[in-house]
Design an enzyme around this catalytic site. Sequence first.
Site, PDB file in Angstrom:
ATOM      1  N   ASP A 193       0.816  -1.228   0.000  1.00 27.82           N
ATOM      2  CA  ASP A 193       0.000   0.000   0.000  1.00 27.82           C
ATOM      3  C   ASP A 193       0.846   1.272   0.000  1.00 27.82           C
ATOM      4  O   ASP A 193       0.401   2.317   0.454  1.00 27.82           O
ATOM      5  CB  ASP A 193      -0.937   0.006   1.209  1.00 27.82           C
ATOM      6  N   GLU A 194       2.059   1.169  -0.517  1.00 29.77           N
ATOM      7  CA  GLU A 194       2.967   2.305  -0.411  1.00 29.77           C
ATOM      8  C   GLU A 194       3.899   2.299  -1.616  1.00 29.77           C
ATOM      9  O   GLU A 194       4.443   1.258  -1.977  1.00 29.77           O
ATOM     10  CB  GLU A 194       3.783   2.106   0.863  1.00 29.77           C
TER      11      GLU A 194
END
Length: 410
Positions: free
Chosen positions: A95-96
């Site tokens: 998620d990054e």
Amino acid sequence: MDAFFVSVEELFDPSLKGKAVVVGGRPHERGVVSAASYEARKFGVHSAMPLRTAYKLCPHAIFVDGHPARYRECSEQVFGVLRRFSPLVEMASIDEAYLDMTGTERLHGPPLRAAHTLHEAMKAETRLNCSIGIAASRLVAKVSSDQAKPNGILWVIPGQEAAFLAPLDVRKIPGVGKVTEKHLHSLGIRKVGDLARLDEAFLESRLGKWGLALAGKARGLDAGGWFDAEIGADTEPKSVSHEHTFGEDTNDLDRLESTLTRLCEMVGRRLREHGLHARTVQLKLRYSDFATITRAHSFESPTQVDTELSSQVRELFRRNWKSGARVRLLGVQASSFGAGEDQLPLLAEDRHERWKQALAAADRLRDRYGESAVSLAAGLKGNFRERVHENPAGLPGKHKAAGLPGKHKE
DNA sequence: TCTGGGGTCCTAGGACCC
DNA sequence: TCTGGGGTCCTAGGACCC
């Protein structure tokens, strides 16, 4: 991405929106919180907290299991959006991501404008919120995106890095965890500004190489370790592992051995998926009191074959398990990936080839019918175990332990 | 507060080699 | 037979991240 797992769960069940949601499992299961909604965070729930604790703090929260496949799928969607903004995208985790926006100004405009467009596109196409940090180093970009949460954009103008970081707790620096924070506190260092005021030599004398890197980070530099690399540099995996924590500690040998075999199968499968051959396999063993040991073995030639992994892992287990002691967790890790094909003696070549075909067929069956469709005999409980013991090399002899390399195709 | 699962990087000691 | 220096590989453990 903001509260990524929770947000994805909300896409699948909109009734969760605005409520206290905890992703990670049932409230009385063994396990920890993977993600908590902002509503749940108000009660002190945060990720990595034991589920039981989260339940005590917030009994009315909705507890849901994690869905890794959903998160992966959304993550790929996110990547698809990012890729349109720069060819240099590095997914740092599920998620990054980091984008190198150098040279994209004519296409996307100045930094804030590009970020705004990206922010809108992300929401429109994934229906997920994200936060964006803009800076001249990965470190400052990451910290500023944290500060921008939720759903915000923050640009740290070049030259302002140290001033931006100075008032933050040292814990905000990526790489500073509980232990380092305590260490720094004991030296009277609480804020990043305190750190920046000290000279490098002092920090190096106290914290070694890490202290030197820390001195750079306090000034906003991508100093040392994993931050140094170019964005988008190759991301070949260095290890592949699976582990399992039992619902209740156990000393049942059948259960322990079948679990190890299953873990080896999962690891082997991932090796084959990625086309990797491991030189080293490692057993991880955690007892009831949480005492944890790891024991490794290196092969003469790299392998991706389940039975070669599992015969070594079982041997490591046999040699190191305090017989009768209750076990909390077992894990298997493969690493030291070597390039070439296994250099097996000629005689073994054919058997080896047949095994590879058999395993590929098993992988296809699992794709089609699910993870439990096919298993090595030793991965099953009970009857088959003896036969595997007769065949400790784990190679397909006349026993055909897995019943696989026979005439039937699949 | 009874502590997941999948990773990365670093340190340190010992074996071994020249 | 009181014992250097440089290097690599392996193993074990630990901090940290999401």
